[in-house]
Motif scaffolding. Structure first.
Motif, PDB file in Angstrom:
ATOM      1  N   HIS A  82       0.884  -1.163   0.000  1.00  0.00           N
ATOM      2  CA  HIS A  82       0.000   0.000   0.000  1.00  0.00           C
ATOM      3  C   HIS A  82       0.923   1.215   0.000  1.00  0.00           C
ATOM      4  N   PRO A  83       0.732   2.158  -0.892  1.00  0.00           N
ATOM      5  CA  PRO A  83       1.676   3.268  -1.002  1.00  0.00           C
ATOM      6  C   PRO A  83       1.796   4.100   0.279  1.00  0.00           C
ATOM      7  N   VAL A  84       0.727   4.256   1.038  1.00  0.00           N
ATOM      8  CA  VAL A  84       0.824   5.019   2.277  1.00  0.00           C
ATOM      9  C   VAL A  84       1.662   4.267   3.301  1.00  0.00           C
ATOM     10  N   ASN A 126      -1.281  -0.559 -14.813  1.00  0.00           N
ATOM     11  CA  ASN A 126      -1.980   0.723 -14.732  1.00  0.00           C
ATOM     12  C   ASN A 126      -1.870   1.428 -13.381  1.00  0.00           C
ATOM     13  N   GLY A 127      -1.597   0.701 -12.322  1.00  0.00           N
ATOM     14  CA  GLY A 127      -1.676   1.279 -10.993  1.00  0.00           C
ATOM     15  C   GLY A 127      -0.450   2.011 -10.505  1.00  0.00           C
ATOM     16  N   PHE A 128       0.688   1.831 -11.164  1.00  0.00           N
ATOM     17  CA  PHE A 128       1.925   2.424 -10.666  1.00  0.00           C
ATOM     18  C   PHE A 128       1.870   3.951 -10.583  1.00  0.00           C
ATOM     19  N   PRO A 129       1.407   4.665 -11.609  1.00  0.00           N
ATOM     20  CA  PRO A 129       1.405   6.134 -11.503  1.00  0.00           C
ATOM     21  C   PRO A 129       0.585   6.646 -10.312  1.00  0.00           C
ATOM     22  N   GLU A 130      -0.588   6.070 -10.082  1.00  0.00           N
ATOM     23  CA  GLU A 130      -1.413   6.508  -8.954  1.00  0.00           C
ATOM     24  C   GLU A 130      -0.708   6.232  -7.626  1.00  0.00           C
ATOM     25  N   ALA A 131      -0.134   5.041  -7.491  1.00  0.00           N
ATOM     26  CA  ALA A 131       0.561   4.681  -6.248  1.00  0.00           C
ATOM     27  C   ALA A 131       1.781   5.580  -6.030  1.00  0.00           C
ATOM     28  N   LEU A 132       2.535   5.849  -7.081  1.00  0.00           N
ATOM     29  CA  LEU A 132       3.707   6.713  -6.953  1.00  0.00           C
ATOM     30  C   LEU A 132       3.295   8.133  -6.565  1.00  0.00           C
ATOM     31  N   LEU A 134       0.779   8.978  -4.829  1.00  0.00           N
ATOM     32  CA  LEU A 134       0.380   8.934  -3.425  1.00  0.00           C
ATOM     33  C   LEU A 134       1.603   8.881  -2.507  1.00  0.00           C
ATOM     34  N   VAL A 135       2.623   8.100  -2.862  1.00  0.00           N
ATOM     35  CA  VAL A 135       3.869   8.066  -2.078  1.00  0.00           C
ATOM     36  C   VAL A 135       4.497   9.451  -2.041  1.00  0.00           C
ATOM     37  N   LEU A 136       4.600  10.094  -3.194  1.00  0.00           N
ATOM     38  CA  LEU A 136       5.228  11.414  -3.257  1.00  0.00           C
ATOM     39  C   LEU A 136       4.441  12.448  -2.468  1.00  0.00           C
ATOM     40  N   ALA A 137       3.126  12.416  -2.571  1.00  0.00           N
ATOM     41  CA  ALA A 137       2.304  13.346  -1.789  1.00  0.00           C
ATOM     42  C   ALA A 137       2.521  13.107  -0.299  1.00  0.00           C
ATOM     43  N   TRP A 138       2.571  11.844   0.097  1.00  0.00           N
ATOM     44  CA  TRP A 138       2.746  11.509   1.509  1.00  0.00           C
ATOM     45  C   TRP A 138       4.079  12.034   2.039  1.00  0.00           C
ATOM     46  N   LEU A 139       5.098  11.996   1.235  1.00  0.00           N
ATOM     47  CA  LEU A 139       6.415  12.441   1.682  1.00  0.00           C
ATOM     48  C   LEU A 139       6.599  13.958   1.585  1.00  0.00           C
ATOM     49  N   ARG A 140       5.664  14.661   0.941  1.00  0.00           N
ATOM     50  CA  ARG A 140       5.831  16.102   0.723  1.00  0.00           C
ATOM     51  C   ARG A 140       4.776  16.976   1.395  1.00  0.00           C
ATOM     52  N   GLU A 141       3.625  16.435   1.672  1.00  0.00           N
ATOM     53  CA  GLU A 141       2.493  17.240   2.123  1.00  0.00           C
ATOM     54  C   GLU A 141       2.159  16.963   3.591  1.00  0.00           C
ATOM     55  N   PRO A 142       1.513  17.906   4.277  1.00  0.00           N
ATOM     56  CA  PRO A 142       1.116  17.680   5.672  1.00  0.00           C
ATOM     57  C   PRO A 142      -0.163  16.854   5.819  1.00  0.00           C
ATOM     58  N   ARG A 147      -7.655   9.853  -3.820  1.00  0.00           N
ATOM     59  CA  ARG A 147      -8.761  10.185  -4.715  1.00  0.00           C
ATOM     60  C   ARG A 147      -8.639   9.455  -6.060  1.00  0.00           C
ATOM     61  N   GLY A 148      -7.960   8.327  -6.049  1.00  0.00           N
ATOM     62  CA  GLY A 148      -7.740   7.608  -7.295  1.00  0.00           C
ATOM     63  C   GLY A 148      -8.665   6.423  -7.470  1.00  0.00           C
ATOM     64  N   GLU A 149      -8.416   5.668  -8.537  1.00  0.00           N
ATOM     65  CA  GLU A 149      -9.217   4.479  -8.835  1.00  0.00           C
ATOM     66  C   GLU A 149      -8.945   3.337  -7.867  1.00  0.00           C
ATOM     67  N   ARG A 150      -7.696   3.184  -7.440  1.00  0.00           N
ATOM     68  CA  ARG A 150      -7.325   2.072  -6.561  1.00  0.00           C
ATOM     69  C   ARG A 150      -7.309   2.458  -5.089  1.00  0.00           C
ATOM     70  N   PHE A 151      -6.971   3.708  -4.781  1.00  0.00           N
ATOM     71  CA  PHE A 151      -6.804   4.146  -3.405  1.00  0.00           C
ATOM     72  C   PHE A 151      -7.683   5.350  -3.133  1.00  0.00           C
ATOM     73  N   GLY A 152      -8.758   5.104  -2.409  1.00  0.00           N
ATOM     74  CA  GLY A 152      -9.666   6.167  -2.049  1.00  0.00           C
ATOM     75  C   GLY A 152      -9.833   6.221  -0.536  1.00  0.00           C
ATOM     76  N   PHE A 153      -9.502   7.369   0.045  1.00  0.00           N
ATOM     77  CA  PHE A 153      -9.693   7.548   1.481  1.00  0.00           C
ATOM     78  C   PHE A 153      -9.756   9.038   1.788  1.00  0.00           C
ATOM     79  N   ARG A 154     -10.384   9.356   2.923  1.00  0.00           N
ATOM     80  CA  ARG A 154     -10.531  10.759   3.325  1.00  0.00           C
ATOM     81  C   ARG A 154      -9.175  11.368   3.655  1.00  0.00           C
ATOM     82  N   GLU A 155      -9.116  12.664   3.705  1.00  0.00           N
ATOM     83  CA  GLU A 155      -7.876  13.361   4.020  1.00  0.00           C
ATOM     84  C   GLU A 155      -7.455  13.030   5.457  1.00  0.00           C
ATOM     85  N   VAL A 156      -6.180  12.715   5.600  1.00  0.00           N
ATOM     86  CA  VAL A 156      -5.623  12.390   6.909  1.00  0.00           C
ATOM     87  C   VAL A 156      -4.300  13.128   7.087  1.00  0.00           C
ATOM     88  N   ALA A 157      -3.916  13.286   8.351  1.00  0.00           N
ATOM     89  CA  ALA A 157      -2.629  13.913   8.652  1.00  0.00           C
ATOM     90  C   ALA A 157      -1.505  12.938   8.347  1.00  0.00           C
TER      91      ALA A 157
END
Length: 177
Positions: A82-84, A126-132, A134-142, A147-157
């Motif tokens: 799981h990318p997160v 097909n899933g690699f770009p979405e997962a990547l 998500l990894v990059l967002a997780w490492l850069r954002e607070p 919000r993708g086809e494979r990984f959908g979840f509410r905003e979390v810290a």
């Protein structure tokens, strides 16, 4: 120029997986003693070619056994994780090692591990770009939402934040310690 080495926990005929993993540890310790800058670890599943099913777990051990050398994954197979969860592990290793961890990801190959871990051929193709992303967002954002086809979840810290290492060093100031 920086020089590193690829450490593969290969199991040769007549050897067990423990011996292969211990050789990988010894190779990393020798690389640091020799002055190399980095070691890169592979993730493999279900084959004796490489008996390390988690490059991040082995990286944690090696970061604890060394003091200077950088340790990276080459690669962590993103469709198998799981990318997160993978990004959380990367942030943890980055923070606890003083910034010596590097996360390398790839999509792997269309092998049995994609079937076993539930990603399947679709995750590979097909899933690699979405997962990547998500990894990059997780490492850069607070905060991050899936919000993708494979990984959908509410905003979390994002906890722990990978950039906290830089903040902690800046707050320490000259002569701190």
């Amino acid at each position: 120029m920086r020089i590193g080495t690829f450490v593969l926990a290969a199991q040769f005929p007549g050897q067990g997986p423990g011996e292969a993993l211990h050789r990988a540890v010894r190779s990393t310790e020798a690389a640091e003693e020799s002055g190399l800058d980095s070691v890169w670890l592979a993730e493999h599943h279900f084959v004796p070619y490489g008996v390390c099913p988690s490059a991040t777990t082995l990286a944690a051990l090696l970061l604890g056994r060394t003091r200077r050398i950088r340790v990276g994954t080459a690669v962590s197979v993103l469709p198998n994780h799981h990318p997160v969860a993978l990004a959380e592990q990367a942030a943890l290793l980055h923070l606890t090692s003083g910034g010596r961890f590097s996360l390398g990801v790839g999509r792997g190959g269309p092998w049995v591990d994609l079937e076993v871990f539930g990603g399947g051929l679709d995750a590979y193709e097909n899933g690699f770009p979405e997962a990547l992303d998500l990894v990059l967002a997780w490492l850069r954002e607070p905060r991050v939402a899936g919000r993708g086809e494979r990984f959908g979840f509410r905003e979390v810290a994002v906890v722990p934040r990978a950039d906290e290492l830089l903040v902690d060093q800046a707050d320490a100031g000259p002569g701190a310690g």
